[in-house]
Design an enzyme around this catalytic site. Structure first.
Site, PDB file in Angstrom:
ATOM      1  N   GLU A 149     -22.055  36.784 -42.142  1.00 55.95           N
ATOM      2  CA  GLU A 149     -21.458  38.086 -41.877  1.00 55.95           C
ATOM      3  C   GLU A 149     -20.634  38.058 -40.585  1.00 55.95           C
ATOM      4  O   GLU A 149     -19.551  38.616 -40.525  1.00 55.95           O
ATOM      5  CB  GLU A 149     -22.553  39.165 -41.771  1.00 55.95           C
ATOM      6  CG  GLU A 149     -23.119  39.578 -43.104  1.00 55.95           C
ATOM      7  CD  GLU A 149     -22.090  40.277 -43.982  1.00 55.95           C
ATOM      8  OE1 GLU A 149     -21.111  40.826 -43.451  1.00 55.95           O
ATOM      9  OE2 GLU A 149     -22.255  40.254 -45.205  1.00 55.95           O
ATOM     10  N   TYR A 174     -22.205  47.775 -38.318  1.00 54.82           N
ATOM     11  CA  TYR A 174     -21.903  47.132 -39.596  1.00 54.82           C
ATOM     12  C   TYR A 174     -22.822  45.921 -39.834  1.00 54.82           C
ATOM     13  O   TYR A 174     -23.456  45.794 -40.880  1.00 54.82           O
ATOM     14  CB  TYR A 174     -20.432  46.684 -39.679  1.00 54.82           C
ATOM     15  CG  TYR A 174     -20.250  45.765 -40.867  1.00 54.82           C
ATOM     16  CD1 TYR A 174     -20.177  46.289 -42.149  1.00 54.82           C
ATOM     17  CD2 TYR A 174     -20.276  44.369 -40.715  1.00 54.82           C
ATOM     18  CE1 TYR A 174     -20.106  45.458 -43.260  1.00 54.82           C
ATOM     19  CE2 TYR A 174     -20.200  43.536 -41.812  1.00 54.82           C
ATOM     20  CZ  TYR A 174     -20.110  44.087 -43.085  1.00 54.82           C
ATOM     21  OH  TYR A 174     -20.063  43.260 -44.172  1.00 54.82           O
ATOM     22  N   ASP A 195     -17.609  48.513 -43.909  1.00 57.10           N
ATOM     23  CA  ASP A 195     -16.489  47.784 -43.315  1.00 57.10           C
ATOM     24  C   ASP A 195     -15.192  48.508 -43.695  1.00 57.10           C
ATOM     25  O   ASP A 195     -15.234  49.618 -44.256  1.00 57.10           O
ATOM     26  CB  ASP A 195     -16.488  46.317 -43.776  1.00 57.10           C
ATOM     27  CG  ASP A 195     -16.042  46.163 -45.217  1.00 57.10           C
ATOM     28  OD1 ASP A 195     -15.986  47.184 -45.944  1.00 57.10           O
ATOM     29  OD2 ASP A 195     -15.724  45.030 -45.616  1.00 57.10           O
ATOM     30  N   THR A 207     -12.021  37.070 -39.775  1.00 54.86           N
ATOM     31  CA  THR A 207     -11.568  35.731 -40.154  1.00 54.86           C
ATOM     32  C   THR A 207     -11.293  35.729 -41.653  1.00 54.86           C
ATOM     33  O   THR A 207     -12.052  36.330 -42.416  1.00 54.86           O
ATOM     34  CB  THR A 207     -12.657  34.683 -39.825  1.00 54.86           C
ATOM     35  OG1 THR A 207     -12.900  34.718 -38.422  1.00 54.86           O
ATOM     36  CG2 THR A 207     -12.231  33.284 -40.216  1.00 54.86           C
ATOM     37  N   CYS A 265      -9.477  49.225 -55.136  1.00 58.19           N
ATOM     38  CA  CYS A 265      -9.097  50.394 -54.338  1.00 58.19           C
ATOM     39  C   CYS A 265      -8.375  49.916 -53.074  1.00 58.19           C
ATOM     40  O   CYS A 265      -8.836  50.098 -51.957  1.00 58.19           O
ATOM     41  CB  CYS A 265     -10.348  51.209 -53.980  1.00 58.19           C
ATOM     42  SG  CYS A 265      -9.971  52.831 -53.323  1.00 58.19           S
ATOM     43  N   LEU A 302     -11.702  29.490 -35.124  1.00 52.62           N
ATOM     44  CA  LEU A 302     -12.141  30.708 -35.831  1.00 52.62           C
ATOM     45  C   LEU A 302     -11.778  31.965 -35.043  1.00 52.62           C
ATOM     46  O   LEU A 302     -11.796  33.065 -35.588  1.00 52.62           O
ATOM     47  CB  LEU A 302     -13.662  30.674 -36.065  1.00 52.62           C
ATOM     48  CG  LEU A 302     -14.116  29.669 -37.119  1.00 52.62           C
ATOM     49  CD1 LEU A 302     -15.629  29.457 -37.051  1.00 52.62           C
ATOM     50  CD2 LEU A 302     -13.730  30.148 -38.513  1.00 52.62           C
TER      51      LEU A 302
HETATM   52 FE1  SF4 Z   1     -10.019  54.134 -55.331  1.00 54.67          FE
HETATM   53 FE2  SF4 Z   1      -8.587  55.084 -57.383  1.00 54.67          FE
HETATM   54 FE3  SF4 Z   1     -11.075  54.167 -57.755  1.00 54.67          FE
HETATM   55 FE4  SF4 Z   1     -10.654  56.449 -56.471  1.00 54.67          FE
HETATM   56  S1  SF4 Z   1     -10.153  56.031 -58.605  1.00 54.67           S
HETATM   57  S2  SF4 Z   1     -12.062  54.821 -55.860  1.00 54.67           S
HETATM   58  S3  SF4 Z   1      -8.778  55.983 -55.372  1.00 54.67           S
HETATM   59  S4  SF4 Z   1      -9.272  52.965 -57.092  1.00 54.67           S
END
Ligand code: SF4
Length: 376
Positions: A39, A122, A140, A45, A199, A82
């Site tokens: 971790e 974290y 994170d 890195t 996402c 690193l």
């Molecule tokens: Fe992210 Fe879109 Fe999934 Fe919502 S629907 S968590 S914005 S990828």
């Protein structure tokens, strides 16, 4: 989200994670010491660099005790390249702290982990949840983005994000018998992986997202605004001038102060070129200030550019000789050591941990790049 919705979102996320777990070598680790090292090394890195370097590090330091007993110079050398060397120093200090208090393994609770050098919220959450099955969040940058969107949080402070992550963890743990470890470790990693693969910051793949039906930002059309972007600051640039001072076949090096940037590493003396100064003037001034030695420059090496996370430098390196012998730091005796300053043979350079920019200089030196390189 309601409790039921948290449970359902967590279940969808874990189901996705089960078939999309990233191929990261340390995902299979179960030992708390190794999970902790992984971790820490993975923070700031690149994953590929960690993949390349982690096995060697864990071979050299396979246990908490071996890390606690490590020679500091050898440890910094093992960490070379690193970056963020404070991580290596803190790993060392924390391991020693645990071993000196008769411990043989990391504590399992976040509050105790946070008392160790270099362990922030974290890392404490990651170790407690992944290694010990505690129901703790580990947020994170990737998880921050997913949580901000999933719950449509306009101002995502860490306290709010951790609360939302706890709700998801509670949803994931619904129905678990009390003696079973929490699924928090899996859920935390699932959030991170979803943020890395689906996402993403600029073009999230909502149409393939496993939690799209739970995502409030998607429902409200605020995805692009979550989380709010921090304005980028311009990256400063500094010219640094250093001297490779030679005497009787040896090179002069010095150790940087323990705390601060690149702390504990070795370097050639020098410093920042001040406004109105040439690199040549700067290096002569800096060497007198840092060492008391008066030098004359006898050649220049190729310029080296290097980017740190918050600034960039151009390194101007010069070959130098002693101008005023009476100013020479005691040298070339048996110990070759005066405090944190040494005269070493060129073939000994590999035994010392240098910042990457200095290493680039040395590579040029070895390959013969640079003008007027006198024999050492
Ligand atoms: Fe992210 Fe879109 Fe999934 Fe919502 S629907 S968590 S914005 S990828």
């Amino acid at each position: 989200m309601t409790d039921g919705a948290d449970q359902s979102a967590a279940a969808d996320l874990l189901k996705w994670f089960a078939s999309h777990t990233r191929d990261i070598p340390w995902r299979s680790e179960t030992d708390s010491y190794r999970i902790w090292v992984c971790e820490v090394m993975a923070q700031q890195t690149r994953i590929q660099t960690v993949r390349d370097r982690l096995p060697g590090f864990l071979t050299t330091y396979p246990t908490l005790e071996s890390l606690a007993n490590a020679d500091r110079d050898e440890l910094l050398r093992a960490w070379e390249g690193l970056g963020y060397y404070a991580r290596a120093r803190n790993l060392h200090r924390a391991a020693r702290q645990i071993v000196e208090s008769s411990g043989t393994r990391l504590p399992s609770e976040v509050a105790e982990l946070r008392l160790l050098p270099g362990i922030g919220r974290y890392t404490a959450g990651a170790v407690a949840s992944i290694a010990f099955g505690r129901p703790e969040p580990a947020v994170d940058g990737n998880a921050r983005r997913v949580l901000s969107r999933l719950f449509d949080i306009e101002r995502p402070t860490m306290a709010i994000l951790e609360d939302r992550a706890r709700e998801l963890i509670a949803g994931a743990d619904t129905g678990l018998d009390g003696d079973r470890p929490s699924r928090a470790g899996l859920l935390n990693q699932a959030l991170m992986d979803l943020g890395g693969a689906v996402c993403t910051p600029r073009s999230p793949g909502c149409d393939t997202c496993p939690i799209e039906s739970h995502c409030l930002a998607f429902e409200r059309g605020t995805v692009a605004e979550r989380p709010p972007r921090k304005p980028r600051k311009p990256i400063p640039h500094h010219d640094i001038a250093v001297a490779m001072i030679r005497l009787n076949g040896r090179l002069f090096i010095q150790r940087r102060p323990e705390e601060g940037l690149l702390g504990g590493l070795w370097e050639f003396p020098g410093g920042k070129v001040e406004p109105g100064e040439s690199p040549e003037q700067a290096v002569i001034r800096e060497v007198v200030e840092e060492t008391g030695m008066h030098i004359r420059l006898v050649g220049a090496l190729d310029l080296v550019d290097h980017a740190y996370s918050h600034f960039r430098i151009t390194l101007h390196a010069f070959h130098a000789e002693i101008e005023t012998p009476s100013t020479v730091i005691e040298l070339c005796d048996e110990s070759q050591t005066v405090g944190s300053k040494r005269w070493i043979l060129p073939e000994e350079l590999d035994a010392y941990a240098f910042p990457t920019a200095n290493r680039k200089l040395l590579a040029g030196l070895v390959s013969g790049a640079g003008a007027a390189s006198p024999e050492v």
